[in-house]
Design a protein around this motif. Sequence first.
Motif, mmCIF file in Angstrom:
data_model
loop_
_atom_site.group_PDB
_atom_site.id
_atom_site.type_symbol
_atom_site.label_atom_id
_atom_site.label_comp_id
_atom_site.label_asym_id
_atom_site.label_seq_id
_atom_site.Cartn_x
_atom_site.Cartn_y
_atom_site.Cartn_z
ATOM 1 N N VAL A 280 0.912 -1.273 0.049
ATOM 2 C CA VAL A 280 -0.023 -0.016 -0.050
ATOM 3 C C VAL A 280 0.771 1.112 -0.042
ATOM 4 C CG1 VAL A 280 -1.741 1.406 1.317
ATOM 5 C CG2 VAL A 280 -1.870 -1.200 1.183
ATOM 6 N N ARG A 281 2.003 1.229 0.914
ATOM 7 C CA ARG A 281 2.719 2.307 1.126
ATOM 8 C C ARG A 281 3.489 2.631 -0.544
ATOM 9 N NH1 ARG A 281 5.671 0.489 4.541
ATOM 10 N NH2 ARG A 281 4.616 1.039 6.431
ATOM 11 N N ILE A 282 3.955 1.624 -0.817
ATOM 12 C CA ILE A 282 4.709 1.672 -2.528
ATOM 13 C C ILE A 282 3.638 2.499 -3.358
ATOM 14 C CG2 ILE A 282 5.842 0.633 -4.129
ATOM 15 C CD1 ILE A 282 7.303 -0.933 -2.040
ATOM 16 N N TYR A 283 2.624 1.782 -3.548
ATOM 17 C CA TYR A 283 1.505 2.158 -4.384
ATOM 18 C C TYR A 283 1.220 3.527 -4.384
ATOM 19 C CZ TYR A 283 -2.495 2.294 -7.422
ATOM 20 O OH TYR A 283 -3.448 2.548 -8.540
ATOM 21 N N LEU A 284 0.889 3.910 -3.058
ATOM 22 C CA LEU A 284 0.683 5.466 -3.051
ATOM 23 C C LEU A 284 1.570 6.364 -3.196
ATOM 24 C CD1 LEU A 284 -1.806 4.998 0.312
ATOM 25 C CD2 LEU A 284 -2.455 5.344 -2.159
ATOM 26 N N ALA A 285 2.971 5.732 -2.854
ATOM 27 C CA ALA A 285 4.314 6.641 -3.096
ATOM 28 C C ALA A 285 4.173 6.848 -4.608
ATOM 29 C CB ALA A 285 5.376 5.998 -2.602
ATOM 30 N N VAL A 286 3.813 5.780 -5.558
ATOM 31 C CA VAL A 286 4.029 5.794 -7.103
ATOM 32 C C VAL A 286 3.150 6.892 -7.565
ATOM 33 C CG1 VAL A 286 3.497 4.635 -9.057
ATOM 34 C CG2 VAL A 286 4.825 3.450 -7.308
ATOM 35 N N ARG A 287 1.947 6.767 -7.046
ATOM 36 C CA ARG A 287 0.920 7.829 -7.380
ATOM 37 C C ARG A 287 1.375 9.242 -7.092
ATOM 38 N NH1 ARG A 287 -3.806 5.803 -9.098
ATOM 39 N NH2 ARG A 287 -4.825 8.074 -8.691
ATOM 40 N N GLU A 288 1.901 9.534 -5.961
ATOM 41 C CA GLU A 288 2.356 10.801 -5.396
ATOM 42 C C GLU A 288 3.360 11.225 -6.208
ATOM 43 O OE1 GLU A 288 2.092 14.586 -3.352
ATOM 44 O OE2 GLU A 288 0.531 12.920 -3.975
ATOM 45 N N ALA A 289 4.144 10.571 -6.464
ATOM 46 C CA ALA A 289 5.618 10.981 -7.288
ATOM 47 C C ALA A 289 5.445 10.976 -8.741
ATOM 48 C CB ALA A 289 6.650 9.820 -6.949
ATOM 49 N N ALA A 290 4.232 10.215 -9.284
ATOM 50 C CA ALA A 290 4.046 10.409 -10.558
ATOM 51 C C ALA A 290 3.228 11.832 -10.632
ATOM 52 C CB ALA A 290 2.988 9.413 -10.856
ATOM 53 N N ARG A 291 2.424 12.298 -9.850
ATOM 54 C CA ARG A 291 1.712 13.682 -9.716
ATOM 55 C C ARG A 291 2.607 14.740 -9.633
ATOM 56 N NH1 ARG A 291 -1.267 12.477 -5.667
ATOM 57 N NH2 ARG A 291 -2.967 11.341 -7.067
ATOM 58 N N VAL A 292 3.664 14.647 -8.577
ATOM 59 C CA VAL A 292 4.848 15.686 -8.645
ATOM 60 C C VAL A 292 5.587 15.754 -9.941
ATOM 61 C CG1 VAL A 292 6.888 16.122 -7.318
ATOM 62 C CG2 VAL A 292 4.846 15.238 -6.217
ATOM 63 N N ARG A 293 5.958 14.657 -10.557
ATOM 64 C CA ARG A 293 6.568 14.716 -11.904
ATOM 65 C C ARG A 293 5.770 15.535 -12.817
ATOM 66 N NH1 ARG A 293 10.245 9.549 -13.386
ATOM 67 N NH2 ARG A 293 10.933 8.884 -11.288
ATOM 68 N N LEU A 294 4.402 15.379 -12.815
ATOM 69 C CA LEU A 294 3.532 16.092 -13.656
ATOM 70 C C LEU A 294 3.624 17.335 -13.544
ATOM 71 C CD1 LEU A 294 1.626 15.708 -16.168
ATOM 72 C CD2 LEU A 294 -0.310 15.198 -14.452
ATOM 73 N N PHE A 295 3.463 17.794 -12.418
ATOM 74 C CA PHE A 295 3.482 19.361 -11.936
ATOM 75 C C PHE A 295 4.727 19.798 -12.338
ATOM 76 C CE2 PHE A 295 -0.150 18.468 -8.861
ATOM 77 C CZ PHE A 295 -1.118 18.816 -9.855
ATOM 78 N N SER A 296 5.558 19.161 -12.116
ATOM 79 C CA SER A 296 6.996 19.721 -12.430
ATOM 80 C C SER A 296 7.303 19.787 -13.786
ATOM 81 C CB SER A 296 8.078 18.780 -11.790
ATOM 82 O OG SER A 296 9.467 19.425 -11.719
ATOM 83 N N GLU A 297 7.080 18.786 -14.572
ATOM 84 C CA GLU A 297 7.293 18.933 -15.930
ATOM 85 C C GLU A 297 6.362 19.199 -16.910
ATOM 86 O OE1 GLU A 297 10.193 16.797 -17.660
ATOM 87 O OE2 GLU A 297 10.793 17.454 -15.798
ATOM 88 N N VAL A 298 5.243 19.644 -16.629
ATOM 89 C CA VAL A 298 4.272 20.266 -17.194
ATOM 90 C C VAL A 298 3.925 21.646 -16.648
ATOM 91 C CG1 VAL A 298 1.907 20.106 -18.237
ATOM 92 C CG2 VAL A 298 3.372 18.184 -18.150
ATOM 93 N N PRO A 299 4.725 22.583 -16.653
ATOM 94 C CA PRO A 299 4.464 23.917 -15.757
ATOM 95 C C PRO A 299 3.110 24.602 -16.081
ATOM 96 C CG PRO A 299 6.009 24.288 -17.877
ATOM 97 C CD PRO A 299 5.651 22.743 -17.815
ATOM 98 N N TRP A 300 2.306 24.450 -17.044
ATOM 99 C CA TRP A 300 1.116 25.100 -17.143
ATOM 100 C C TRP A 300 0.020 24.502 -16.392
ATOM 101 C CZ3 TRP A 300 -2.908 22.458 -19.410
ATOM 102 C CH2 TRP A 300 -2.580 21.138 -20.048
ATOM 103 N N ILE A 301 -0.128 23.259 -16.192
ATOM 104 C CA ILE A 301 -1.204 22.558 -15.638
ATOM 105 C C ILE A 301 -1.395 23.088 -14.272
ATOM 106 C CG2 ILE A 301 -0.025 20.688 -14.931
ATOM 107 C CD1 ILE A 301 -3.401 20.634 -16.119
ATOM 108 N N GLY A 302 -0.450 23.394 -13.301
ATOM 109 C CA GLY A 302 -0.651 23.871 -11.999
ATOM 110 C C GLY A 302 -1.418 25.047 -11.963
ATOM 111 N N PRO A 303 -0.863 26.260 -12.862
ATOM 112 C CA PRO A 303 -1.477 27.429 -12.843
ATOM 113 C C PRO A 303 -2.815 27.330 -13.189
ATOM 114 C CG PRO A 303 0.713 27.553 -13.491
ATOM 115 C CD PRO A 303 0.402 25.978 -13.349
ATOM 116 N N GLN A 304 -3.293 26.470 -14.300
ATOM 117 C CA GLN A 304 -4.478 26.481 -15.060
ATOM 118 C C GLN A 304 -5.541 26.047 -13.893
ATOM 119 O OE1 GLN A 304 -5.796 27.266 -17.747
ATOM 120 N NE2 GLN A 304 -4.002 27.952 -18.843
ATOM 121 N N LEU A 305 -5.082 24.846 -13.243
ATOM 122 C CA LEU A 305 -5.877 24.225 -11.925
ATOM 123 C C LEU A 305 -6.327 25.498 -11.190
ATOM 124 C CD1 LEU A 305 -4.360 20.878 -11.373
ATOM 125 C CD2 LEU A 305 -6.603 21.251 -12.071
#
Length: 508
Positions: A280-305
């Motif tokens: 459970v811990r690893i699976y949730l870590a994967v989800r959070e790490a993926a989301r952090v990568r997305l917000f970091s590599e796609v700079p426009w999505i955070g401000p749009q949200l």
Amino acid sequence: MPDLPRDSDDQLGDDFDDQFGHRRDDDDASVRPSDDPLGDALSPEIQEVLARLTGGQVDPEMAKALKDMGIDQVDPAMLQMMVGQMQSMFASTDTDAFNLTLATDTARKTVSEAGDSVVGEPARRQLAQAVQVAELWLDEVTAFEAPGISTHAWSRAEWVEATMTTWGTLVEPVAEGVGRAVGDAMRAQLQQLGEGGLPEGLLPAGVDPAAMLGQMEPVLAKMSGAMFGLQVGQAVGTLATETVSGTEVGLPLVADRSVALLPANVEAFAEGLGVDLDQVRIYLAVREAARVRLFSEVPWIGPQLVAAVRDYARDISIDTDRIESALQSVDASDATALQSALQDQLFRPDPSPAQRAALARLETYLALVEGWVDVVADRATRDHLPQSAALGEAVRRRRATGGPAEKAFAGLVGLELRPRRLRDAANLWAALEAKHGADGRDAGWGHPDVAPTGADLDDPLGYVERFGTSESADLDAALDQLLSESEAGPSDGDGRSGEAGPSDEDGR
């Protein structure tokens, strides 16, 4: 011996004395109930609380009027807390739309009452190891790189502290609208009050309530800001008892782009799943790490949200008449009922056309983020975690029954998000990956103009077919040709570098 600075509560009491003619015994540091014979009007406990607020004595007529209004039915402990909050509020110089400090304190108290503890070193090590594994698995399934920021294992209170500033930014437009509406409602009631409009003794003789309007403007603003601050604090505090990670709600709440999980909430999520806690811990870590990568590599999505939430909140239309009705129909001594009535009136307005447009954008962006995370997490874990599919289904059930994101937005800005959009988005990303590979899937985030829209979520296969069509390929080829010619320089008619410009005859 130099004079010591006076406490703000002392000054507040003196200010009240000057205005209403009450007396304070400075020779006695303790606050005592009035010695005036109040009979059975109020209990000694409530008299003491009122004496603290008024700076000394409680007028018998005022006490009788307050009893007629039902103050004797209020729990003295609750009244004591309310008085402390009022004194703090009136002493504050905060002029923001809502009291962020009060919101943070309320959220921390909420999580403390629900149960919170400092994260120990063993839990921190377990989380750090889980995130390291998660990052390695994500490297294999996405082109987006990890931002390389540290990992956080937060208590609930730490999550509140880390995210409250962003919550303040999100709900500020709502707070401004609420402040205007509540102020207008209270001003309307005061303007309608004439001589005899309030119980006798509540105000000094000869004072016209409507004439006090100008003097009460700052007080009304602070009352509104405090009320909304309490509302935000309770909502965020409740959310902190449920959310498993820094950005589970789908917004870039964590400023430093770090991977943050709440071990206590992760364990609570794992209860009853029949899955090993490490998985459970690893699976949730994967989800959070993926989301952090997305917000970091796609700079426009955070401000749009963030912009979509603020645009929705900014155009909230609050019915002042309904607020006045709520204020009149609810027992003023019942703080819980009053807050519940106001919440129903304030946070569920009929959406305007502008709000519908903002809501559509927000739902689309949130669905795209969480749908992408669903697909990437599945790809990263299905060959490594035996219970990956079960964990993915648990997350989907959590959202479908009203997960933390839905509860947060419903409580703060009146939004009720539709899980159906998340499933549609996951289907779109999976279909895009099937046709164009993982790199093609992630290329869908390349620019807001090429990212999927709400209409594309209704027809994901149509979007996949249009993505990377021959028209786009021809455009890319033409651009490459122009760039190569520019680097090579001009050509002449013999095929050598350079081409003659137009002749005088051609150029005329």
